[in-house]
Design an enzyme around this catalytic site. Structure first.
Site, PDB file in Angstrom:
ATOM      1  N   PHE A 101      13.096   6.918   6.010  1.00 47.52           N
ATOM      2  CA  PHE A 101      13.970   5.890   5.843  1.00 47.52           C
ATOM      3  C   PHE A 101      14.880   6.141   4.909  1.00 47.52           C
ATOM      4  O   PHE A 101      14.703   6.773   3.951  1.00 47.52           O
ATOM      5  CB  PHE A 101      12.873   4.669   5.225  1.00 47.52           C
ATOM      6  CG  PHE A 101      13.378   3.509   5.455  1.00 47.52           C
ATOM      7  CD1 PHE A 101      12.613   2.696   6.469  1.00 47.52           C
ATOM      8  CD2 PHE A 101      14.081   2.845   4.869  1.00 47.52           C
ATOM      9  CE1 PHE A 101      13.005   1.161   7.014  1.00 47.52           C
ATOM     10  CE2 PHE A 101      14.548   1.466   5.061  1.00 47.52           C
ATOM     11  CZ  PHE A 101      14.210   0.575   5.974  1.00 47.52           C
ATOM     12  N   PHE A 136       6.640   4.154   1.551  1.00 43.55           N
ATOM     13  CA  PHE A 136       5.353   3.562   1.597  1.00 43.55           C
ATOM     14  C   PHE A 136       4.355   4.587   1.849  1.00 43.55           C
ATOM     15  O   PHE A 136       3.217   4.668   1.384  1.00 43.55           O
ATOM     16  CB  PHE A 136       5.222   2.319   2.437  1.00 43.55           C
ATOM     17  CG  PHE A 136       3.912   1.722   2.189  1.00 43.55           C
ATOM     18  CD1 PHE A 136       3.977   0.467   1.173  1.00 43.55           C
ATOM     19  CD2 PHE A 136       2.839   1.891   3.104  1.00 43.55           C
ATOM     20  CE1 PHE A 136       2.609   0.023   0.984  1.00 43.55           C
ATOM     21  CE2 PHE A 136       1.735   1.234   3.009  1.00 43.55           C
ATOM     22  CZ  PHE A 136       1.440   0.279   1.897  1.00 43.55           C
ATOM     23  N   GLU A 137       4.520   5.532   2.843  1.00 45.25           N
ATOM     24  CA  GLU A 137       3.720   6.594   3.030  1.00 45.25           C
ATOM     25  C   GLU A 137       3.334   7.828   2.452  1.00 45.25           C
ATOM     26  O   GLU A 137       2.718   8.691   2.515  1.00 45.25           O
ATOM     27  CB  GLU A 137       4.066   6.748   4.790  1.00 45.25           C
ATOM     28  CG  GLU A 137       3.800   5.832   5.985  1.00 45.25           C
ATOM     29  CD  GLU A 137       4.547   4.652   5.933  1.00 45.25           C
ATOM     30  OE1 GLU A 137       5.969   4.834   5.500  1.00 45.25           O
ATOM     31  OE2 GLU A 137       4.237   3.543   6.089  1.00 45.25           O
ATOM     32  N   VAL A 160      14.302   3.535  -1.835  1.00 50.24           N
ATOM     33  CA  VAL A 160      14.118   2.250  -1.674  1.00 50.24           C
ATOM     34  C   VAL A 160      15.437   1.477  -2.278  1.00 50.24           C
ATOM     35  O   VAL A 160      15.532   1.674  -3.436  1.00 50.24           O
ATOM     36  CB  VAL A 160      12.956   1.800  -2.147  1.00 50.24           C
ATOM     37  CG1 VAL A 160      12.487   0.570  -1.978  1.00 50.24           C
ATOM     38  CG2 VAL A 160      11.637   2.755  -2.149  1.00 50.24           C
ATOM     39  N   ILE A 161      15.982   0.951  -1.523  1.00 46.24           N
ATOM     40  CA  ILE A 161      17.406   0.059  -1.674  1.00 46.24           C
ATOM     41  C   ILE A 161      16.959  -1.245  -1.462  1.00 46.24           C
ATOM     42  O   ILE A 161      16.778  -1.895  -0.452  1.00 46.24           O
ATOM     43  CB  ILE A 161      18.318   0.809  -0.778  1.00 46.24           C
ATOM     44  CG1 ILE A 161      18.441   2.181  -0.921  1.00 46.24           C
ATOM     45  CG2 ILE A 161      19.657  -0.149  -1.049  1.00 46.24           C
ATOM     46  CD1 ILE A 161      19.560   2.912  -0.103  1.00 46.24           C
ATOM     47  N   ASP A 164      18.436  -3.321   1.272  1.00 46.20           N
ATOM     48  CA  ASP A 164      17.951  -3.290   2.607  1.00 46.20           C
ATOM     49  C   ASP A 164      16.646  -4.212   2.779  1.00 46.20           C
ATOM     50  O   ASP A 164      16.225  -4.175   4.091  1.00 46.20           O
ATOM     51  CB  ASP A 164      17.481  -1.813   2.837  1.00 46.20           C
ATOM     52  CG  ASP A 164      18.669  -0.985   3.157  1.00 46.20           C
ATOM     53  OD1 ASP A 164      19.548  -1.383   3.107  1.00 46.20           O
ATOM     54  OD2 ASP A 164      18.320  -0.041   2.987  1.00 46.20           O
ATOM     55  N   HIS A 167      11.334  -7.121   0.901  1.00 43.46           N
ATOM     56  CA  HIS A 167      10.062  -6.531   0.100  1.00 43.46           C
ATOM     57  C   HIS A 167      10.336  -5.174  -0.554  1.00 43.46           C
ATOM     58  O   HIS A 167       9.408  -4.435  -0.534  1.00 43.46           O
ATOM     59  CB  HIS A 167       8.728  -6.475   1.189  1.00 43.46           C
ATOM     60  CG  HIS A 167       9.275  -5.345   2.442  1.00 43.46           C
ATOM     61  ND1 HIS A 167       9.807  -5.694   3.366  1.00 43.46           N
ATOM     62  CD2 HIS A 167       8.372  -4.281   2.590  1.00 43.46           C
ATOM     63  CE1 HIS A 167       9.890  -4.583   4.237  1.00 43.46           C
ATOM     64  NE2 HIS A 167       8.898  -3.608   3.809  1.00 43.46           N
TER      65      HIS A 167
HETATM   66  N1  INI Z   1      11.137   2.623   3.355  1.00 45.52           N
HETATM   67  C1  INI Z   1      11.937   3.161   2.268  1.00 45.52           C
HETATM   68  O1  INI Z   1      11.744   4.252   2.201  1.00 45.52           O
HETATM   69  N2  INI Z   1      13.046   2.730   1.807  1.00 45.52           N
HETATM   70  C2  INI Z   1      13.229   1.447   2.145  1.00 45.52           C
HETATM   71  O2  INI Z   1      14.354   0.920   1.083  1.00 45.52           O
HETATM   72  C3  INI Z   1      12.459   0.699   2.872  1.00 45.52           C
HETATM   73  N3  INI Z   1      12.921  -0.776   3.276  1.00 45.52           N
HETATM   74  O3  INI Z   1      14.070  -1.256   2.721  1.00 45.52           O
HETATM   75  O4  INI Z   1      12.217  -1.420   3.847  1.00 45.52           O
HETATM   76  C4  INI Z   1      11.412   1.218   3.571  1.00 45.52           C
HETATM   77  N4  INI Z   1      10.646   0.548   4.154  1.00 45.52           N
HETATM   78  C5  INI Z   1       9.379   1.020   5.215  1.00 45.52           C
HETATM   79  C6  INI Z   1       8.650   1.415   4.435  1.00 45.52           C
HETATM   80  O5  INI Z   1       8.326   2.333   3.513  1.00 45.52           O
HETATM   81  C7  INI Z   1       7.395   1.865   5.384  1.00 45.52           C
HETATM   82  O6  INI Z   1       7.526   2.851   6.234  1.00 45.52           O
HETATM   83  C8  INI Z   1       6.966   0.584   6.667  1.00 45.52           C
HETATM   84  O7  INI Z   1       6.621  -0.548   5.762  1.00 45.52           O
HETATM   85  C9  INI Z   1       5.789   0.766   7.296  1.00 45.52           C
HETATM   86  O8  INI Z   1       4.581   1.140   6.542  1.00 45.52           O
END
Ligand code: INI
Length: 235
Positions: A101, A136-137, A160-161, A164, A167
């Site tokens: 991401f 998140f992973e 994480v921005i 975007d 949440h």
């Molecule tokens: N993941 C990121 O690494 N950065 C983000 O800014 C982001 N946003 O904007 O939502 C993001 N979302 C995905 C998240 O990490 C998970 O992959 C997803 O929720 C599935 O579990």
């Protein structure tokens, strides 16, 4: 008088050397002789561990008395200062978990980390890169890698921005607590290299732009922590 650093904020691959000094300072320490390549490493002084309590030290207060004069804690003799070395990275093995991401940001962070490893003599074959969907992973995978006994440290890279996502806080906080928890449960240093930014400009600035490359700083922290664990905290 033996000189030793309580802070490694200014160092380079060739400027740090391990040393063991004897009286008046019984310390196992790193001495930095040349400040040609500044980095943003945090202070690295390690204060006495309970396991070192056989050492004689003058109490744990901030100040001691010597010949009627106040003596700063950092000058107290017989206290051992343990720090990781950036010059003995050869042989250390690292995993890098990187989120796809915002790959426009995470890829340069990864490249910064790989470039720094190369400059500090970490071999390519001692590095594994594991891609995950998002920040998140990261924690779960970092924990699995930490527990594998294959690595001296695990770097965690993501971006994480705020713009975007609604949440943002949930993803940013989960990433931070996931990485912390991975380190605590595996006992292997898991280094937090997840950018949390207000917008893409801010993120790009920290991924090789005018604010430096946080991936590179993450790699330095990983080497230092891996070295600290490998050379000083194996008990
Ligand atoms: N993941 C990121 O690494 N950065 C983000 O800014 C982001 N946003 O904007 O939502 C993001 N979302 C995905 C998240 O990490 C998970 O992959 C997803 O929720 C599935 O579990």
């Amino acid at each position: 008088m033996a000189s030793f650093a309580a802070n490694s904020s200014l160092l380079s691959p060739n400027s740090a050397k391990s040393c063991v000094t004897s009286s008046p300072f019984r310390c196992s320490c790193i001495s930095f002789t040349n400040n040609d390549k500044p980095t943003n490493l945090a202070a690295t002084t390690a204060y006495p561990l309970s396991s070192l309590s056989h050492q004689t030290h003058k109490g744990l207060g901030s100040w001691g008395e010597k010949a009627g004069k106040k003596e700063s804690f950092s000058q107290t003799s017989a206290v051992r200062h343990l720090t990781g070395s950036l010059t003995s990275a050869e042989g250390l093995r690292f995993a890098i978990v990187v989120a796809r991401f915002n790959e426009i940001v995470t890829r340069p962070l990864l490249e910064g980390a790989l470039d720094t490893f190369k400059r500090y003599s970490v071999k390519e074959e001692d590095i594994d890169v594991v891609w995950v969907p998002g920040s998140f992973e990261i924690g779960l995978v970092a924990e699995k890698l930490g527990k594998s006994s294959k690595y001296h440290a695990v770097l965690c890279i993501g971006a994480v921005i705020r713009g975007d996502t609604s949440h943002y806080d949930a993803v940013a906080n989960s990433a931070a607590s996931g990485v912390l928890s991975a380190g605590l449960s595996s006992g292997v240093p898991c280094i937090f290299g997840v950018l949390t930014c207000d917008d893409m400009d801010q993120a790009l600035n920290r991924a090789g732009g005018k604010a430096g490359n946080k991936g590179s700083e993450t790699a330095l922290t990983a080497i230092e922590m891996a070295s600290l664990f490998e050379h000083h905290l194996k008990f």
